[in-house]
Design a protein around this motif. Structure first.
Motif, mmCIF file in Angstrom:
data_model
loop_
_atom_site.group_PDB
_atom_site.id
_atom_site.type_symbol
_atom_site.label_atom_id
_atom_site.label_comp_id
_atom_site.label_asym_id
_atom_site.label_seq_id
_atom_site.Cartn_x
_atom_site.Cartn_y
_atom_site.Cartn_z
ATOM 1 N N SER A 66 0.830 -1.215 0.000
ATOM 2 C CA SER A 66 0.000 0.000 0.000
ATOM 3 C C SER A 66 0.859 1.258 0.000
ATOM 4 O O SER A 66 1.856 1.355 0.718
ATOM 5 C CB SER A 66 -0.923 0.020 1.224
ATOM 6 O OG SER A 66 -1.827 -1.058 1.181
ATOM 7 N N ASP A 67 0.437 2.222 -0.795
ATOM 8 C CA ASP A 67 1.117 3.508 -0.917
ATOM 9 C C ASP A 67 0.212 4.571 -0.301
ATOM 10 O O ASP A 67 -0.761 5.000 -0.919
ATOM 11 C CB ASP A 67 1.390 3.809 -2.388
ATOM 12 C CG ASP A 67 2.074 5.142 -2.617
ATOM 13 O OD1 ASP A 67 2.217 5.949 -1.663
ATOM 14 O OD2 ASP A 67 2.456 5.392 -3.779
ATOM 15 N N PHE A 68 0.524 4.988 0.911
ATOM 16 C CA PHE A 68 -0.326 5.957 1.601
ATOM 17 C C PHE A 68 -0.358 7.311 0.908
ATOM 18 O O PHE A 68 -1.367 8.003 0.944
ATOM 19 C CB PHE A 68 0.099 6.122 3.065
ATOM 20 C CG PHE A 68 -0.339 4.980 3.933
ATOM 21 C CD1 PHE A 68 -1.642 4.892 4.398
ATOM 22 C CD2 PHE A 68 0.549 3.972 4.277
ATOM 23 C CE1 PHE A 68 -2.056 3.836 5.190
ATOM 24 C CE2 PHE A 68 0.152 2.906 5.061
ATOM 25 C CZ PHE A 68 -1.156 2.843 5.527
ATOM 26 N N ARG A 69 0.732 7.681 0.251
ATOM 27 C CA ARG A 69 0.720 8.955 -0.483
ATOM 28 C C ARG A 69 -0.349 8.914 -1.568
ATOM 29 O O ARG A 69 -1.113 9.859 -1.738
ATOM 30 C CB ARG A 69 2.089 9.227 -1.090
ATOM 31 C CG ARG A 69 3.163 9.564 -0.081
ATOM 32 C CD ARG A 69 4.518 9.744 -0.788
ATOM 33 N NE ARG A 69 5.598 9.826 0.174
ATOM 34 C CZ ARG A 69 6.372 8.800 0.528
ATOM 35 N NH1 ARG A 69 6.179 7.600 0.004
ATOM 36 N NH2 ARG A 69 7.340 8.967 1.402
ATOM 37 N N ALA A 70 -0.413 7.815 -2.309
ATOM 38 C CA ALA A 70 -1.415 7.672 -3.375
ATOM 39 C C ALA A 70 -2.815 7.510 -2.782
ATOM 40 O O ALA A 70 -3.772 8.115 -3.271
ATOM 41 C CB ALA A 70 -1.081 6.477 -4.262
ATOM 42 N N LEU A 71 -2.941 6.709 -1.746
ATOM 43 C CA LEU A 71 -4.253 6.488 -1.131
ATOM 44 C C LEU A 71 -4.871 7.778 -0.613
ATOM 45 O O LEU A 71 -6.081 7.973 -0.675
ATOM 46 C CB LEU A 71 -4.142 5.488 0.022
ATOM 47 C CG LEU A 71 -3.916 4.030 -0.360
ATOM 48 C CD1 LEU A 71 -3.562 3.212 0.875
ATOM 49 C CD2 LEU A 71 -5.160 3.472 -1.039
ATOM 50 N N LEU A 72 -4.034 8.664 -0.096
ATOM 51 C CA LEU A 72 -4.536 9.900 0.494
ATOM 52 C C LEU A 72 -4.379 11.101 -0.432
ATOM 53 O O LEU A 72 -4.810 12.196 -0.090
ATOM 54 C CB LEU A 72 -3.817 10.174 1.819
ATOM 55 C CG LEU A 72 -4.072 9.110 2.891
ATOM 56 C CD1 LEU A 72 -3.090 9.264 4.037
ATOM 57 C CD2 LEU A 72 -5.497 9.168 3.380
ATOM 58 N N GLY A 73 -3.827 10.876 -1.615
ATOM 59 C CA GLY A 73 -3.535 11.974 -2.521
ATOM 60 C C GLY A 73 -4.721 12.795 -2.950
ATOM 61 O O GLY A 73 -4.668 14.019 -2.960
ATOM 62 N N ALA A 74 -5.825 12.168 -3.294
ATOM 63 C CA ALA A 74 -6.985 12.889 -3.814
ATOM 64 C C ALA A 74 -8.062 13.111 -2.757
ATOM 65 O O ALA A 74 -9.164 13.528 -3.074
ATOM 66 C CB ALA A 74 -7.582 12.111 -4.984
ATOM 67 N N THR A 75 -7.728 12.841 -1.519
ATOM 68 C CA THR A 75 -8.721 12.972 -0.455
ATOM 69 C C THR A 75 -9.038 14.437 -0.199
ATOM 70 O O THR A 75 -8.147 15.226 0.070
ATOM 71 C CB THR A 75 -8.197 12.338 0.847
ATOM 72 O OG1 THR A 75 -7.895 10.980 0.591
ATOM 73 C CG2 THR A 75 -9.220 12.434 1.955
ATOM 74 N N PRO A 76 -10.324 14.802 -0.287
ATOM 75 C CA PRO A 76 -10.672 16.165 0.113
ATOM 76 C C PRO A 76 -10.435 16.299 1.605
ATOM 77 O O PRO A 76 -10.357 15.309 2.322
ATOM 78 C CB PRO A 76 -12.151 16.269 -0.246
ATOM 79 C CG PRO A 76 -12.630 14.878 -0.398
ATOM 80 C CD PRO A 76 -11.451 14.018 -0.690
ATOM 81 N N ALA A 77 -10.348 17.462 2.064
ATOM 82 C CA ALA A 77 -10.014 17.798 3.445
ATOM 83 C C ALA A 77 -10.369 16.727 4.475
ATOM 84 O O ALA A 77 -11.512 16.562 4.843
ATOM 85 C CB ALA A 77 -10.684 19.105 3.814
ATOM 86 N N ILE A 78 -9.347 16.031 4.909
ATOM 87 C CA ILE A 78 -9.540 15.111 6.024
ATOM 88 C C ILE A 78 -8.845 15.701 7.234
ATOM 89 O O ILE A 78 -7.829 16.391 7.114
ATOM 90 C CB ILE A 78 -9.013 13.690 5.736
ATOM 91 C CG1 ILE A 78 -7.546 13.706 5.351
ATOM 92 C CG2 ILE A 78 -9.855 12.993 4.694
ATOM 93 C CD1 ILE A 78 -6.918 12.331 5.320
ATOM 94 N N ALA A 79 -9.405 15.442 8.378
ATOM 95 C CA ALA A 79 -8.878 16.030 9.602
ATOM 96 C C ALA A 79 -7.818 15.164 10.252
ATOM 97 O O ALA A 79 -6.980 15.674 11.001
ATOM 98 C CB ALA A 79 -10.012 16.279 10.586
ATOM 99 N N CYS A 80 -7.854 13.847 9.983
ATOM 100 C CA CYS A 80 -6.932 12.952 10.675
ATOM 101 C C CYS A 80 -6.867 11.610 9.955
ATOM 102 O O CYS A 80 -7.859 11.155 9.389
ATOM 103 C CB CYS A 80 -7.427 12.748 12.110
ATOM 104 S SG CYS A 80 -6.303 11.834 13.175
ATOM 105 N N VAL A 81 -5.692 10.982 10.006
ATOM 106 C CA VAL A 81 -5.504 9.621 9.531
ATOM 107 C C VAL A 81 -5.249 8.763 10.769
ATOM 108 O O VAL A 81 -4.410 9.099 11.607
ATOM 109 C CB VAL A 81 -4.301 9.507 8.561
ATOM 110 C CG1 VAL A 81 -4.016 8.055 8.207
ATOM 111 C CG2 VAL A 81 -4.548 10.338 7.317
ATOM 112 N N LEU A 82 -5.996 7.663 10.876
ATOM 113 C CA LEU A 82 -5.866 6.742 12.003
ATOM 114 C C LEU A 82 -5.446 5.373 11.485
ATOM 115 O O LEU A 82 -6.047 4.866 10.535
ATOM 116 C CB LEU A 82 -7.202 6.638 12.746
ATOM 117 C CG LEU A 82 -7.732 7.951 13.320
ATOM 118 C CD1 LEU A 82 -9.195 7.839 13.676
ATOM 119 C CD2 LEU A 82 -6.906 8.367 14.519
ATOM 120 N N VAL A 83 -4.425 4.792 12.096
ATOM 121 C CA VAL A 83 -3.901 3.498 11.645
ATOM 122 C C VAL A 83 -3.899 2.530 12.816
ATOM 123 O O VAL A 83 -3.236 2.775 13.838
ATOM 124 C CB VAL A 83 -2.469 3.632 11.081
ATOM 125 C CG1 VAL A 83 -1.951 2.282 10.606
ATOM 126 C CG2 VAL A 83 -2.432 4.661 9.954
#
Length: 186
Positions: A66-83
């Motif tokens: 998994s590539d988190f940069r790509a996964l989150l690249g087009a995400t509109p305004a997110i406040a937090c990433v939780l793993v």
């Protein structure tokens, strides 16, 4: 300023419960979050963050590829990433999450084990210990009443296992959170 957080503990300390609570707090205030969990952990179904207390929710699955940069690249305004299950992250994935926190200004909160059943760091945990801006140890207790800091793998009869693959998915029937003294058999 966004940061990369690592919240670690032995098993049964409430890491998944805490993650679910943080997600709820953000969402209750109208903020979007992205939740990820390790694809290798299928104890409660693949892609589920599940608390032993009962609450659970669907999450996105990450694998070593998994590539988190790509996964989150087009995400509109997110406040937090939780793993959740962050010990299964790769070194490169931790670097990507560090970048997301510092370049994209999105807080990243990772929850996971620090060490395996032999007392060795998981690769993801080692990288998080090196790169996290803030680390918090979550607490749980050993059967003896001391603070549990270790994860002991046990067989079907409850005897400690000292050999085997680093990753063997299991719950309370395979692992116990124990203090250092009980881990050593004292």
């Amino acid at each position: 300023m966004a940061k990369l957080f690592f919240r670690y503990a032995a098993m049964n300390a409430g890491k998944s419960t805490a993650l679910l609570q943080v997600a709820h707090n953000y969402e209750e205030r109208g903020h979007a979050v992205r939740i990820f969990t390790a694809g290798v952990d299928d104890r409660y179904g693949r892609g589920m963050v599940t608390s032993r207390l009962g609450p659970q929710r669907v999450a996105e699955v990450f694998t070593p590829e998994s590539d988190f940069r790509a996964l989150l690249g087009a995400t509109p305004a997110i406040a937090c990433v939780l793993v959740d299950e962050a010990q299964f992250l790769t070194k490169d994935q931790v670097w990507a999450l560090h970048e997301i926190a510092h370049i994209r200004h999105v807080p990243v909160i990772c929850y996971g084990l620090r060490t395996d059943f032999q007392g060795e760091l998981f690769p993801g945990s080692a990288s998080l210990l090196a790169l996290a801006d803030e680390m918090d140890e979550m607490k749980t207790i050993c059967d003896c009443g001391r603070k549990a800091t270790m994860n002991m793998r046990v067989d079907a009869t409850g005897r400690k296992q000292t050999e085997g693959a680093q990753v063997e998915i299991g719950g309370n029937s395979r692992y116990r959170a124990v203090c250092g003294r009980c881990f050593r058999g004292a």
